[in-house]
Motif scaffolding. Structure first.
Motif, mmCIF file in Angstrom:
data_model
loop_
_atom_site.group_PDB
_atom_site.id
_atom_site.type_symbol
_atom_site.label_atom_id
_atom_site.label_comp_id
_atom_site.label_asym_id
_atom_site.label_seq_id
_atom_site.Cartn_x
_atom_site.Cartn_y
_atom_site.Cartn_z
ATOM 1 N N THR A 82 -4.071 -7.977 -4.200
ATOM 2 C CA THR A 82 -3.981 -9.435 -4.043
ATOM 3 C C THR A 82 -4.015 -9.832 -2.574
ATOM 4 O O THR A 82 -4.814 -10.684 -2.164
ATOM 5 N N THR A 83 -3.154 -9.183 -1.765
ATOM 6 C CA THR A 83 -3.128 -9.539 -0.337
ATOM 7 C C THR A 83 -4.449 -9.150 0.330
ATOM 8 O O THR A 83 -4.924 -9.858 1.211
ATOM 9 N N GLY A 84 -5.047 -8.051 -0.139
ATOM 10 C CA GLY A 84 -6.351 -7.647 0.385
ATOM 11 C C GLY A 84 -7.390 -8.730 0.139
ATOM 12 O O GLY A 84 -8.156 -9.096 1.035
ATOM 13 N N VAL A 92 -12.100 1.591 -3.285
ATOM 14 C CA VAL A 92 -10.834 1.169 -3.894
ATOM 15 C C VAL A 92 -11.019 0.952 -5.392
ATOM 16 O O VAL A 92 -10.185 1.383 -6.203
ATOM 17 N N LEU A 93 -12.142 0.334 -5.777
ATOM 18 C CA LEU A 93 -12.411 0.138 -7.208
ATOM 19 C C LEU A 93 -12.487 1.488 -7.914
ATOM 20 O O LEU A 93 -11.906 1.682 -8.987
ATOM 21 N N LEU A 94 -13.205 2.447 -7.290
ATOM 22 C CA LEU A 94 -13.331 3.793 -7.867
ATOM 23 C C LEU A 94 -11.967 4.468 -7.970
ATOM 24 O O LEU A 94 -11.633 5.054 -9.000
ATOM 25 N N ALA A 95 -11.183 4.361 -6.892
ATOM 26 C CA ALA A 95 -9.886 5.025 -6.862
ATOM 27 C C ALA A 95 -8.956 4.444 -7.923
ATOM 28 O O ALA A 95 -8.227 5.184 -8.591
ATOM 29 N N LEU A 96 -8.996 3.122 -8.081
ATOM 30 C CA LEU A 96 -8.159 2.487 -9.107
ATOM 31 C C LEU A 96 -8.585 2.959 -10.497
ATOM 32 O O LEU A 96 -7.747 3.336 -11.325
ATOM 33 N N ALA A 97 -9.898 2.946 -10.743
ATOM 34 C CA ALA A 97 -10.414 3.383 -12.040
ATOM 35 C C ALA A 97 -10.047 4.844 -12.286
ATOM 36 O O ALA A 97 -9.544 5.211 -13.358
ATOM 37 N N LEU A 137 0.840 -1.203 0.000
ATOM 38 C CA LEU A 137 0.000 0.000 0.000
ATOM 39 C C LEU A 137 0.873 1.250 0.000
ATOM 40 O O LEU A 137 0.632 2.211 -0.724
ATOM 41 N N ALA A 138 1.920 1.191 0.852
ATOM 42 C CA ALA A 138 2.842 2.331 0.922
ATOM 43 C C ALA A 138 3.529 2.542 -0.424
ATOM 44 O O ALA A 138 3.734 3.681 -0.845
ATOM 45 N N VAL A 139 3.878 1.449 -1.110
ATOM 46 C CA VAL A 139 4.538 1.567 -2.410
ATOM 47 C C VAL A 139 3.557 2.129 -3.446
ATOM 48 O O VAL A 139 3.833 3.120 -4.119
ATOM 49 N N GLY A 140 2.393 1.483 -3.562
ATOM 50 C CA GLY A 140 1.421 1.867 -4.593
ATOM 51 C C GLY A 140 0.865 3.259 -4.370
ATOM 52 O O GLY A 140 1.010 4.156 -5.208
ATOM 53 N N VAL A 160 -1.099 -3.886 -7.339
ATOM 54 C CA VAL A 160 -1.494 -5.273 -7.626
ATOM 55 C C VAL A 160 -1.259 -6.147 -6.395
ATOM 56 O O VAL A 160 -2.134 -6.915 -5.979
ATOM 57 N N LEU A 161 -0.097 -5.987 -5.784
ATOM 58 C CA LEU A 161 0.239 -6.777 -4.592
ATOM 59 C C LEU A 161 -0.726 -6.447 -3.444
ATOM 60 O O LEU A 161 -1.178 -7.327 -2.714
#
Lengths: 236, 145
Positions: B71-73, B97-102, B27-30, B67-68
């Motif tokens: 996945t872990t989520g 999270v889906l909205l934020a990614l989109a 999360l910190a990386v992404g 992605v990581l």
């Protein structure tokens, strides 16, 4: 004096008590602590990627470090403030926790690493030497990953069970409350006082398992408690 | 029928802890690298590089982090899907999270890589930061509500 009892003293501060007892403040602090990891972790990461020579190599490392310094400091202050409040409010659990101790040790390691590489990497005006830069970046990444990991691991530590009162009836920890036996509502001063009096000279175990009135009750109950305990010790 | 008691993370407590740690670190990386670009859009941070330049330099790493993290989520989600899915705070987080990614790979991407007025850049950056921070908050508040 054990770490847990020092922690008891620390978490009794009004500020920490307020944090612990608030239903909203604690999760807000925890979320902010974590959001700081998410937001400001990127600043640490990009600095280390640059020092390793993996990203933005056309920008001098010193320039990048200087332009991000204020933001890192700001993030760290917010994060540490939340962290102190969180740990302080549960100090009696946190101080004896080996993962918390390790986390503090790693944070000290980060501070030492900052001091050690101060002249050569973090506060230099000259171009940074690649080997020194790589060493600093690797150290920083290992330490920060360790700090975050240990932070999460704190919640996974099970403290050892309290000492068995029946095995050692004359334990030094007379005031220690045990979880496996009678527990009275601490506010009921009268009940506590009555038990202290009736247990006079009786089995020490009952008294040890009774809440300490000095924490919640008026001085009369506390004095009764002291007197009963003292006389029980003499009688045994 | 799926039995949660056979889930590896439920059988081994250490695995659950490790998954949580990877979730937070990734999360910190992404999010951290996206936040770096957002700060630049707002005019802070590394002044020598444009937001676009920062985004291009970090896009691969931040994608790996996201992605990581997802996945872990999902791995954590799989330990008790019925409870997680039934919980309003967790549902809110999933949608967010889906909205934020989109948002990140459409609007955010376009604004970072194009020439847009300062105000547009600023509001996109603030919106992006707010979405990610709220996602973190809802993850924590899930266990307190």
């Amino acid at each position: 004096m054990s770490l847990a009892s020092v922690g008891q003293g620390v978490q009794a501060f009004p500020l920490f008590t307020a944090v612990r007892e608030s239903r909203l403040v604690y999760p807000i602090l925890l979320s902010t602590h974590l959001a700081c990891i998410a937001i400001f972790g990127g600043l640490v990461l990009i600095t280390n990627l640059r020092l390793l020579g993996w990203a933005l190599t056309d920008i001098p490392a010193t320039d990048m470090i200087r332009s991000l310094r204020r933001w890192k400091q700001f993030g760290f202050v917010v994060m540490a403030t939340c962290g102190v409040l969180l740990a302080g409010s549960k100090a009696s659990e946190y101080l004896p926790n080996p993962f918390f101790q390790l986390k503090m040790a790693l944070l000290t390691g980060i501070a030492l690493h900052g001091v050690y590489f101060r002249r050569t990497v973090y506060r230099t005006v000259m171009p940074v030497e690649p080997t020194k830069a790589r060493a600093a970046a690797v150290m920083s990444l290992i330490l920060w990953v360790g700090v975050v990991s240990m932070g999460r691991w704190i919640a996974y530590y099970d403290p050892p069970p309290p000492p068995d009162e029946t095995a050692a009836p004359r334990s030094r920890h007379m005031n220690l409350q045990t979880t496996n036996s009678v527990r009275l509502p601490t506010t009921t001063c009268a009940t506590v006082a009555v038990i202290q009096v009736t247990a006079f000279g009786g089995p020490m175990r009952i008294m040890n398992n009774t809440a300490v009135p000095s924490e919640t009750c008026t001085s009369i109950a506390a004095i009764t408690n002291r007197a009963a305990r003292f006389s029980a010790r003499v009688a045994c | 029928m799926y039995d949660t008691s056979t889930n590896f993370l439920n059988v081994h407590e250490w695995a659950y802890g490790v998954t949580e740690i990877v979730h937070i670190l990734s999360l910190a990386v992404g999010v951290g690298l996206i936040a770096l670009v957002d700060l630049r859009l707002l005019g802070f941070g590394i002044g020598r590089a444009s937001a676009e330049r920062l985004w291009r330099a970090t896009a691969v790493v931040s994608l790996m982090g996201l992605v990581l993290s997802v996945t872990t989520g999902l791995m954590i989600f799989s330990t008790d899907p019925v409870r997680y899915f039934g919980h309003p705070t967790m549902r809110f987080k999933l949608v967010l999270v889906l909205l934020a990614l989109a948002f990140n790979y459409t609007v955010h991407n376009r604004v970072v890589c194009g020439h847009y007025p300062r105000k547009a850049c600023g509001s996109v950056a603030v919106l992006s930061l707010m979405m990610w921070v709220t996602a973190v908050f809802s993850g924590i508040f899930y266990s307190f509500t």
